[in-house]
Design a protein around this motif. Structure first.
Motif, PDB file in Angstrom:
ATOM      1  N   LEU A  43       0.861  -1.188   0.000  1.00 37.67           N
ATOM      2  CA  LEU A  43       0.000   0.000   0.000  1.00 37.67           C
ATOM      3  C   LEU A  43       0.894   1.234   0.000  1.00 37.67           C
ATOM      4  O   LEU A  43       1.765   1.367   0.862  1.00 37.67           O
ATOM      5  N   ILE A  49      -8.964   5.066  -3.780  1.00 39.64           N
ATOM      6  CA  ILE A  49     -10.059   4.294  -3.160  1.00 39.64           C
ATOM      7  C   ILE A  49     -11.280   4.466  -4.060  1.00 39.64           C
ATOM      8  O   ILE A  49     -11.745   5.593  -4.278  1.00 39.64           O
ATOM      9  N   GLN A  87      -6.686   0.630  -6.501  1.00 36.42           N
ATOM     10  CA  GLN A  87      -6.172  -0.553  -5.764  1.00 36.42           C
ATOM     11  C   GLN A  87      -6.995  -0.880  -4.522  1.00 36.42           C
ATOM     12  O   GLN A  87      -6.918  -1.978  -4.002  1.00 36.42           O
ATOM     13  N   ILE A  88      -7.735   0.111  -4.029  1.00 38.11           N
ATOM     14  CA  ILE A  88      -8.579  -0.162  -2.853  1.00 38.11           C
ATOM     15  C   ILE A  88     -10.026   0.007  -3.299  1.00 38.11           C
ATOM     16  O   ILE A  88     -10.387   1.042  -3.869  1.00 38.11           O
ATOM     17  N   VAL A 123      -7.107  -9.123   0.644  1.00 40.72           N
ATOM     18  CA  VAL A 123      -5.905  -8.499   0.086  1.00 40.72           C
ATOM     19  C   VAL A 123      -5.295  -9.527  -0.860  1.00 40.72           C
ATOM     20  O   VAL A 123      -5.075 -10.685  -0.486  1.00 40.72           O
ATOM     21  N   GLY A 127      -4.998  -5.836  -5.037  1.00 39.44           N
ATOM     22  CA  GLY A 127      -5.155  -4.752  -4.081  1.00 39.44           C
ATOM     23  C   GLY A 127      -6.010  -5.170  -2.899  1.00 39.44           C
ATOM     24  O   GLY A 127      -6.019  -6.333  -2.506  1.00 39.44           O
ATOM     25  N   ILE A 128      -6.768  -4.194  -2.381  1.00 36.96           N
ATOM     26  CA  ILE A 128      -7.550  -4.426  -1.160  1.00 36.96           C
ATOM     27  C   ILE A 128      -9.028  -4.259  -1.493  1.00 36.96           C
ATOM     28  O   ILE A 128      -9.432  -3.223  -2.032  1.00 36.96           O
TER      29      ILE A 128
END
Ligand code: ACM
Ligand code: ZN
Length: 568
Positions: A43, A49, A87-88, A123, A127-128
């Protein structure tokens, strides 16, 4: 030489900056954590986000997450709602319809309150991903991510081992009480208290708003109630037997606007505010303003000392019910809570036994003493199913009907069992678990808050020289609190156990006058309580909890939360 030193410093900085790793061993422990520590996602600042920006709740959680990541790690994420490549990702989607089920094809069984809070956090190389079926679940997922992050500064990046976390709480009611009657706490502090609650997955703030020592809720119909009832002339400064006072007036109350601000702040953190107006005992501050509501007519001072007062609302005066309905009516206007707490504890019946109005009402209602003492009366009213305790039940019944007309359920302390429970009363069991068990056996809903496990006004360490002065008749250590199990199969059947909505910690404030002291009493015990509230019994292990605490304490430090640094 200087260059060499700079080089060494930069190497150390680079090493420490890159060594930061997430750790999913958080408090309260999620239901399932499947981690693959051989692979990680890094991260980094600038990552985005993605979320549904047309939904204000989801947007708020995205903003919280951005703020929490920055607070813990220094990493600045970007809010990029529409970016599919972010990525989130925050995702809320309705549960899949079951093809076949007891309810018929395509029908979805209603979710339990706990299922509504469920979430997954994964994860992977992509990404998350935080996902849930309701926005509240997303908020819980974001808190879990927050607590998993290392608390660092100016981090260049955080390595998150691949993981799949699946979680939902054990109980739907996960409460904390703050007594703002004995001492007044500012709205600003209450917000900090709510932040601490949200960090631990709590969802019910029980706001104890009135006491013998101070009335803290503005009632527009009775402007003097808060103005005059909130101020005591002096406060006791030593053990009661000495009767030593500071001779300093003490006061403070919440306007209805203040209360609405608290309700909104709490709701944004998925916390419901359960307001309590404690009646018919613990009412001396109201009697100070309206002495006609007492059996003797007064005068009554706002109580300057602690304890159980014999001066209570007159149970036979029709004005008492009018007063209560006005007060509870305004309380319902301000607080949207499905539960309204009416107190009901520690109401001695000494005055009622001698009062012509109370006795006339008892006669009119045809209430009689039952020959058998049920033992449910408790401190100050130890006479079981007496006619006077039934008169209290009559008042409760009137208020229950009134609250039901506003769509609310009544909660009362376990003394409300003494004269017989009203039809839909929820019992908050504080004198141990006996009252809660008795109520569950009558199929009433119950919240367990047994004093010896859940009263955080008591010290948490045996050596009292290490703690500020508190109510010290017994110790409620973290391990004691942690050991509480509300569903004991020998005592409750499965069906009766289903009546237990949850568990609550109570912070009474006779001896807690300042925010720092309140936080010291609260933390880290709320961490212990949070696992009683959130985790299944088979997940619980105190030594393991202790090992997970340092990471949480770092976050307390970062959040400016005072806590007790020793754990027993
Ligand atoms: C109580 O502690 N009197 C509810
Ligand atoms: Zn009376």
């Amino acid at each position: 030489m200087k260059r060499l030193r700079l080089f060494v410093f930069m190497c150390i900085a680079a090493l420490t900056a890159s060594a930061q790793k997430a750790n999913y061993n958080i408090i309260p422990l999620p239901k399932e954590v499947k981690a693959d520590t051989t692979q990680q996602f890094t991260l980094k600042g600038g990552m985005g986000i993605a979320y549904d920006s047309s939904n204000t709740e989801i947007t708020r959680t995205a903003e919280f997450l951005q703020q929490w990541v920055k607070e813990a790690t220094g990493i600045q994420l970007q809010l990029t709602p529409e970016d599919k490549a972010a990525q989130i990702k925050l995702s809320v989607s309705a549960p899949a319809k079951s093809k076949k089920g007891a309810r018929g094809k395509g029908q979805v069984a209603p979710m339990t309150e706990q299922q509504k809070e469920a979430y997954t956090l994964s994860v992977s190389g992509k990404g998350i991903l935080l996902s849930a079926t309701e926005p509240v679940g997303l908020f819980r997922a974001a808190q879990t991510l927050r607590k998993s992050l290392p608390v660092t500064k100016d981090s260049k990046g955080v390595e998150l081992p691949f993981v799949q976390i699946t979680d939902q709480p054990r109980f739907s009611y996960r409460g904390v009480l703050l007594d703002c009657g004995r001492h007044f706490f500012s709205v600003e502090f209450i917000k900090q208290f709510l932040d601490a609650m949200a960090l631990h997955g709590c969802n019910q703030f029980h706001w104890h708003l009135t006491e013998d020592q101070g009335w803290r809720f503005e009632v527009k119909a009775y402007p003097d109630l808060a103005k005059k009832g909130s101020v005591r002339e002096k406060s006791i400064i030593a053990a009661s037997k000495y009767r030593l006072y500071d001779n300093i007036p003490y006061g403070g109350y919440y306007t209805q606007d203040d209360c609405r601000e608290v309700v909104k702040y709490a709701a944004e953190r998925y916390i419901n505010v359960v307001p309590e107006i404690d009646m018919p005992g613990h009412m001396q501050s109201a009697l100070h303003v309206f002495p006609n509501l007492g059996c003797t007519g007064g005068p009554y001072p706002v109580a300057p000392h602690w304890g159980v007062m014999r001066e209570v609302l007159c149970g036979g005066n029709p004005e008492t019910l009018n007063f209560l309905k006005t007060v509870f009516g305004e309380l319902c206007d301000v607080f949207p809570s499905p539960y309204i707490h009416i107190g009901g504890d520690e109401c001695p019946k000494e005055r009622w036994k001698k009062c012509p109005k109370c006795q006339a009402k008892i006669k009119e209602l045809g209430l009689t003493d039952d020959p058998k003492d049920t033992g449910e009366g408790g401190r100050g009213s130890q006479d079981g199913r007496s006619a006077e305790n039934k008169l209290q039940t009559y008042i409760n019944h009137e208020i229950e009907q009134f609250l039901a007309s506003r769509g609310r359920s009544l909660i009362g302390w376990d003394e409300i069992l003494a004269g017989g429970l009203t039809e839909n009363a929820i019992v908050m069991s504080w004198r141990g678990t006996k009252g809660g068990i008795a109520a569950a056996k009558q199929k009433h809903r119950v919240i367990m808050s047994p004093n010896v496990y859940a009263y955080i006004d008591h010290p948490q360490l045996k050596d009292l020289s290490k703690t500020p002065r508190t109510t010290d008749s017994y110790i409620v250590s973290c391990s004691k609190m942690y050991s509480f199990e509300p569903l004991v199969p020998e005592e409750l059947t499965k069906e009766e156990g289903d009546c237990i909505l949850g568990v609550q910690a109570n912070l009474w404030t006779e001896h807690v006058a300042y925010p720092e002291h309140a936080l010291f009493q609260l933390l880290p015990r709320l961490g212990a309580m949070s696992e009683v509230q959130w985790c299944n019994p088979e997940q619980k292990d105190f030594e393991n909890w202790k090992a997970r605490l340092p990471q949480l304490k770092k976050l307390y430090d970062r959040m400016g939360l005072v806590y007790c640094n020793e754990v027993e």
